[in-house]
Design an enzyme around this catalytic site. Structure first.
Site, PDB file in Angstrom:
ATOM      1  N   ASP A   1      39.227 -18.751  19.212  1.00 29.04           N
ATOM      2  CA  ASP A   1      39.396 -17.468  18.605  1.00 29.04           C
ATOM      3  C   ASP A   1      39.348 -17.657  16.933  1.00 29.04           C
ATOM      4  O   ASP A   1      39.720 -18.992  16.702  1.00 29.04           O
ATOM      5  CB  ASP A   1      40.564 -16.766  18.870  1.00 29.04           C
ATOM      6  CG  ASP A   1      40.562 -15.152  18.587  1.00 29.04           C
ATOM      7  OD1 ASP A   1      39.303 -14.771  18.008  1.00 29.04           O
ATOM      8  OD2 ASP A   1      41.489 -14.398  18.801  1.00 29.04           O
TER       9      ASP A   1
ATOM     10  N   GLU B   1      35.436 -18.529  12.701  1.00 29.40           N
ATOM     11  CA  GLU B   1      34.620 -18.052  11.703  1.00 29.40           C
ATOM     12  C   GLU B   1      34.525 -19.259  10.542  1.00 29.40           C
ATOM     13  O   GLU B   1      33.460 -19.019  10.016  1.00 29.40           O
ATOM     14  CB  GLU B   1      34.721 -16.516  11.287  1.00 29.40           C
ATOM     15  CG  GLU B   1      34.518 -15.568  12.374  1.00 29.40           C
ATOM     16  CD  GLU B   1      35.425 -15.559  13.499  1.00 29.40           C
ATOM     17  OE1 GLU B   1      36.469 -15.766  13.046  1.00 29.40           O
ATOM     18  OE2 GLU B   1      35.142 -15.502  14.747  1.00 29.40           O
TER      19      GLU B   1
ATOM     20  N   ASP C   1      36.209  -8.582  18.923  1.00 39.78           N
ATOM     21  CA  ASP C   1      37.318  -7.617  19.294  1.00 39.78           C
ATOM     22  C   ASP C   1      36.675  -6.139  19.007  1.00 39.78           C
ATOM     23  O   ASP C   1      36.738  -5.640  17.904  1.00 39.78           O
ATOM     24  CB  ASP C   1      38.424  -7.928  17.994  1.00 39.78           C
ATOM     25  CG  ASP C   1      39.041  -9.070  18.167  1.00 39.78           C
ATOM     26  OD1 ASP C   1      38.854  -9.767  19.224  1.00 39.78           O
ATOM     27  OD2 ASP C   1      39.608  -9.678  17.475  1.00 39.78           O
TER      28      ASP C   1
END
Ligand SMILES: *[C@@H]1O[C@H](CO)[C@@H](O)[C@H](O)[C@H]1NC(C)=O
Ligand SMILES: *[C@@H]1O[C@H](CO)[C@@H](O)[C@H](O)[C@H]1NC(C)=O
Ligand SMILES: *[C@@H]1O[C@H](CO)[C@@H](O)[C@H](O)[C@H]1NC(C)=O
Ligand SMILES: *[C@@H]1O[C@H](CO)[C@@H](O)[C@H](O)[C@H]1NC(C)=O
Ligand SMILES: *[C@@H]1O[C@H](CO)[C@@H](O)[C@H](O)[C@H]1NC(C)=O
Ligand SMILES: *[C@@H]1O[C@H](CO)[C@@H](O)[C@H](O)[C@H]1NC(C)=O
Ligand SMILES: *[C@@H]1O[C@H](CO)[C@@H](O)[C@H](O)[C@H]1NC(C)=O
Ligand SMILES: *[C@@H]1O[C@H](CO)[C@@H](O)[C@H](O)[C@H]1NC(C)=O
Length: 899
Positions: free
Chosen positions: A439, A442, A577
């Site tokens: 997770d 980025e 998400d």
């Protein structure tokens, strides 16, 4: 995941004076008035054409000074692929490193004249076209749109037919078919809670497929810099679509893919030749996954496992989100809430019950000098953190507070990451995970740019958040990479924090905001400005290597949030998400299709029942459970801000889940076979309707129905509270999956009514032969011991075909495999191929569909002998012939019936 929104407000205002313009708007005629280039010194050597491009007139210097001289190379790499590179030979401008995307090898035997597409150009000004050789149709044309090449701004623009059918250019939450009139697709990895339609999301796939009734082709721009790609239809009198790339760095590195005139899947396979075919995943990873952010302690984790079992819903894999961490530090667990010994008990229990265990991890490591935090200390000793221009670690802010970012280009990074995995995920002393979720890669940061005082910002946000529950009873009864790259880089004078052309980076605006600073430097000298969009993919690749080191020779499951082109070669992806809304339930199909069909990332799924923002509802969760069963990766996942949404929480959802998991599990070998095929040649695992009906324009925009594998048409109910759905059935033969009765599509819309909340409409496309397990099971291990049934569903031409691939389900290179091809014609079924894998199970039933009359006799032919008088039953209403057989999957066989 995200941090609560209102906290941002506290920090935001101070920084608003900084440059934060939305995407620069320059009147298209101004850009089209730039001089462009003249091509000189043109040389042709076999399949390779080179030229020098010289600025043709007075510079227009829109976002920096025009580069005066460039090099162009066009190479026919295969009969279906042209590689065009335009670069500045005087500088070593950044290019996507080979270590991240290995370049495909050209075919030395290629002949330009027989290639399916052609590259043609004009000298002055330089423009080029790509056209289909046979039909002369122009597929890409820069005519009247001069090339602009500046240090931090590249512009290429093509004219396309009016109302062009463009798919790809993600990651996005837009319709699968992009609106050709007004789409701006920004590519810049972003922590995009809520996955809203329009803006840039987590991953970057600068590739599109364009479909016409005359064929499908693809264009891939291999560039990892930030960019806006704009589709417009209001710039020419005839309404032609224009597609314009606005890129803030790197070079122009295009792959043009011919695709095919009649089979859209061909372009997908050609794209896989460039970025790689998808990784095979373990058989178990197709089972149901359960995860929630917000588990309070180990007892809750254990209870979820027990509750699934009590509700008789097969749970294959239990996940724990970052809740397990001590102060949200990666590679730690909270001994009060998730004690090692109790967690190990849970993992042992799962493994004893043939179930699996997965944990989430994040890239950023808490910046905690002198606190005895091993993961930080070991990384610091190896000096593997991304650096600020002054050589200090580049800081960010994540769940644990002030953090450093691993540098995936550092020569020691693989060693570091693998070592952390070996320690923390040790089967002997730690958490024996079977797969991993990654997770925040980025990479996400909560720090407002400029992140000069990360400590103060962490304090304002209250990071890491304190636990709100008291610790559980510790004794509660439970359960029963990377090679060096010499290229740089940013040129002296480039502004990597505030480039002159601002891409349309949603919400956070500045390209360094809420992520690693774009002036951060990698060990090999590359700058985050250029490599930002690669961070997520590089983390996942390094993670895949670490997982393989833990269990050599065994496939693993790595599910990442951020991806770049080619990620599917190693890992799977979830769609981030999302929210528990009907709109996002519908859009999840387009998101999944883009990943699986266009980007070659087929191990994909959305958070089933919805992740964030509001509570899911019983009906949304029931419908999504059933849609989720047709996501290759099926995981129920929600946020700490919402009510629990495990499938057993509501009776309707539990029933829907039991029904659909039984069907999904019966189809698991069909799915597994599709993945195997994809791993060999890139044939997509999911197909939009137009892939199968490329001449039927009605199918082009459809993105709420799709094919799971080659031939299961999935048509979910799309509206809240509704028990009916309007679906499109192309003019073809289908079969109702539930009754097996023939359904003749008329090339028209059909309303299906009375679709209760535990049912999802499914059709088998005529022409298919499906291998199904006779029933579902509680685990995939159990499933592998269940016999097969074969469904033969002929097309309008009376023919059918299918395949079955079997192996041990886990080995990277299985010793033995069975790969059987099924074919049916004129009342005769044939199974041929290799039969190396000893399944221990049999085929016990053959179901022949669209058989109007009972046969007089059925014969099974195997191993040189005929068995006549085989038992069968015929259902005249449903036109199903059911034949009892007893065939082991060890040899070729045939089944024939006489009428
Ligand atoms: C480019 O070509 C055009 C048309 O032939 C010519 O007018 C112009 O002078 C050329 N520019 C350069 C820099 O050679
Ligand atoms: C552009 O070129 C001019 C003169 O050639 C120079 O003075 C100026 O600094 C350059 N601008 C940039 C941004 O490099
Ligand atoms: C493109 O160039 C090829 C030779 O490279 C030539 O055969 C063909 O006719 C040209 N096509 C167009 C549309 O100019
Ligand atoms: C063309 O369409 C775009 C996107 O809808 C819009 O922003 C722009 O203003 C339009 N331009 C003109 C000249 O109408
Ligand atoms: C950074 O992002 C936050 C959150 O969206 C926003 O409020 C702030 O204005 C942004 N700052 C800059 C410099 O873009
Ligand atoms: C979700 O449900 C919980 C429990 O009923 C409630 O407290 C909360 O306010 C709900 N959240 C929203 C956003 O409606
Ligand atoms: C669906 O039904 C629920 C419960 O009756 C109701 O609250 C909701 O407004 C309905 N939604 C729509 C879109 O009709
Ligand atoms: C089917 O219905 C959709 C949605 O109402 C509509 O856009 C489409 O044109 C219809 N297709 C046909 C063939 O009638």
């Amino acid at each position: 995941m995200r941090i609560q929104g209102h906290l941002y407000g506290l920090l935001a205002t101070a920084f608003l004076s900084l440059r934060a313009a939305q995407a620069e708007y320059v009147d298209p005629p101004v850009l089209d008035g730039c001089p462009g280039y003249n091509a000189t010194d043109v040389e042709i050597a076999g399949p390779k054409l080179t030229a020098t491009l010289v600025l043709a007139g007075p510079a227009c210097n829109v976002f920096g000074n025009d580069t005066k001289t460039m090099k162009m190379e066009a190479i026919y790499e295969t009969g279906t692929r042209i590689h065009l590179k335009i670069f500045d030979p005087t500088t070593n401008r950044y290019e996507v490193p080979e270590s991240v995307i290995p370049r495909p090898k050209p075919d030395p035997t290629v002949r330009t004249s027989s290639a399916e597409i052609q590259f043609n150009f004009t000298n002055a000004p330089f423009t080029f076209t790509i056209s289909r050789t046979r039909t002369k149709e122009v597929l890409f044309s820069t005519t009247s749109h001069p090339l602009i090449f500046e240090p931090q701004y590249l512009r290429v623009k093509t004219t396309l037919p009016p109302n062009a059918n463009i798919y790809g250019l993600g990651e996005h939450s837009e319709p699968f078919r992009l609106d050709p009139a007004s789409t701006t697709r920004t590519l810049w990895s972003r922590n995009a809670f809520g996955v809203s339609s329009g803006p840039n999301l987590y991953g970057n796939h600068p590739v599109y497929f364009e479909h016409r009734t005359t064929g499908t082709h693809g264009v891939f721009l291999l560039n990892s810099n930030g960019m806006d790609v704009k589709l417009r239809n209001n710039e020419t009198a005839d309404g032609a679509t224009t597609l314009e790339y606005n890129v803030i760095g790197g070079i122009l590195d295009f792959y043009f893919l011919a695709g095919s005139e009649d089979d859209p899947a061909e372009v997908a396979r050609q794209y896989a030749e460039v970025v790689g075919t998808p990784a095979e995943v373990p058989y178990w990873s197709f089972g149901l996954h359960q995860c929630r952010f917000g588990s309070q302690n180990y007892i809750e984790v254990a209870n979820v496992i027990s509750n699934y079992s009590a509700a008789n819903i097969p749970l294959e894999t239990m996940w724990v989100d970052i809740d397990y961490m001590y102060k949200r530090r990666v590679f730690t667990n909270d001994q009060d809430y998730f004690p090692t010994s109790r967690m190990r008990e849970i993992v042992d229990y799962l493994h004893d019950h043939k179930q699996k265990f997965v944990l989430f991890t994040d890239p950023a490591v808490g910046y905690l000098p002198n606190e005895g935090y091993g993961s930080y200390d070991r990384g610091t000793a190896l000096d593997i953190w991304l650096k600020a221009p002054d050589g200090s670690p580049s800081l960010g802010l994540v769940w644990t507070g002030v953090s450093v970012f691993p540098d995936w280009f550092h020569p020691e990074i693989g060693q570091y990451w693998t070592n952390e995995f070996m320690n923390f995920f040790s089967p002997q002393t730690g958490f024996d995970i079977d797969g991993i979720g990654i997770d925040m890669n980025e990479p996400a940061s909560f720090c407002n740019f400029p992140c000069d005082d990360a400590v103060a910002q962490a304090a304002l946000l209250g990071l890491p958040p304190a636990r709100t529950s008291s610790p559980p009873d510790p004794n509660a009864p439970i359960l029963g990479h990377s090679s060096q790259n010499k290229r740089k880089r940013v040129q002296p004078g480039d502004d990597v924090l505030n480039p002159p052309y601002s891409i349309d980076n949603a919400d956070v605006v500045a390209i360094s905001n809420h992520t690693a600073a774009t002036n951060a430097v990698h060990a090999n000298g590359l700058v985050e400005y250029d490599t930002h969009n690669l961070y997520g993919t590089m983390m996942s690749t390094t993670t895949q290597d670490a997982m393989l080191a833990r269990r050599p020779g065994q496939r693993t499951l790595v599910i990442t949030r951020s991806t770049f082109a080619g990620a599917g070669r190693k890992v799977g992806k979830w769609l981030g998400d999302n929210l528990s809304t009907w709109e996002q339930y519908r859009l999840s199909i387009a998101g999944m299709l883009s990943m699986a069909t266009v980007y070659q990332v087929p191990m994909v799924g959305s958070d089933v029942c919805g992740f964030g923002e509001r509570n899911t509802t019983e009906l949304l969760c029931a419908r999504w459970a059933m849609l989720g069963a047709f996501n290759p990766f099926m995981r129920n996942h929600n946020t700490d801000q919402a009510i629990s949404q495990e499938f057993y929480q509501w009776p309707t959802v539990a029933q829907a889940a039991r029904n659909i998991l039984s069907i999904r599990y019966r189809l698991l070998d069909y799915l597994y076979t599709a993945f195997h095929t994809a791993s060999l040649d890139g044939t997509p695992v999911l197909h939009p309707l137009w892939f199968k009906y490329p001449k039927d324009p009605t199918t082009f925009p459809i993105d709420v129905q799709f094919f799971f594998g080659d031939s299961i048409l999935v048509s979910p109910v799309t509206d809240e509270n509704s028990t009916s759905v309007l679906i499109y059935l192309p003019k073809d033969r289908f079969y109702d999956f539930a009754t097996l009765a023939p359904v003749d599509g008329q090339g028209a819309n059909v309303t299906l009514s009375n679709v209760d909340f535990t049912t999802i409409p499914l059709h088998i496309m005529g022409g298919a032969i499906l291998p199904l397990r006779s029933s579902g099971a509680m685990t995939t291990a159990e499933l592998r011991e269940i016999d097969f049934q074969i469904i033969v569903a002929p097309g309008t031409d009376g023919l059918a075909a299918g395949r079955l691939y079997l192996d041990d389900g886990v080995s990277v290179t299985p010793k033995d495999a069975t790969y059987t091809k099924f074919a049916y014609e004129e009342r005769k079924f044939n199974a041929t191929g290799t039969f190396g894998y000893k399944t221990g199970v049999k085929i016990t039933k053959m179901l022949f569909l669209a058989v109007e009359n009972a046969p007089s006799d059925v014969t099974v032919h195997e191993q040189g002998s005929d068995h006549k008088g085989v038992r069968f039953a015929h259902n005249a209403t449903m036109q199903v012939l059911e034949v009892d057989v007893d065939i082991s999957l060890t040899h070729e066989f045939s089944v024939e019936f006489q009428s």
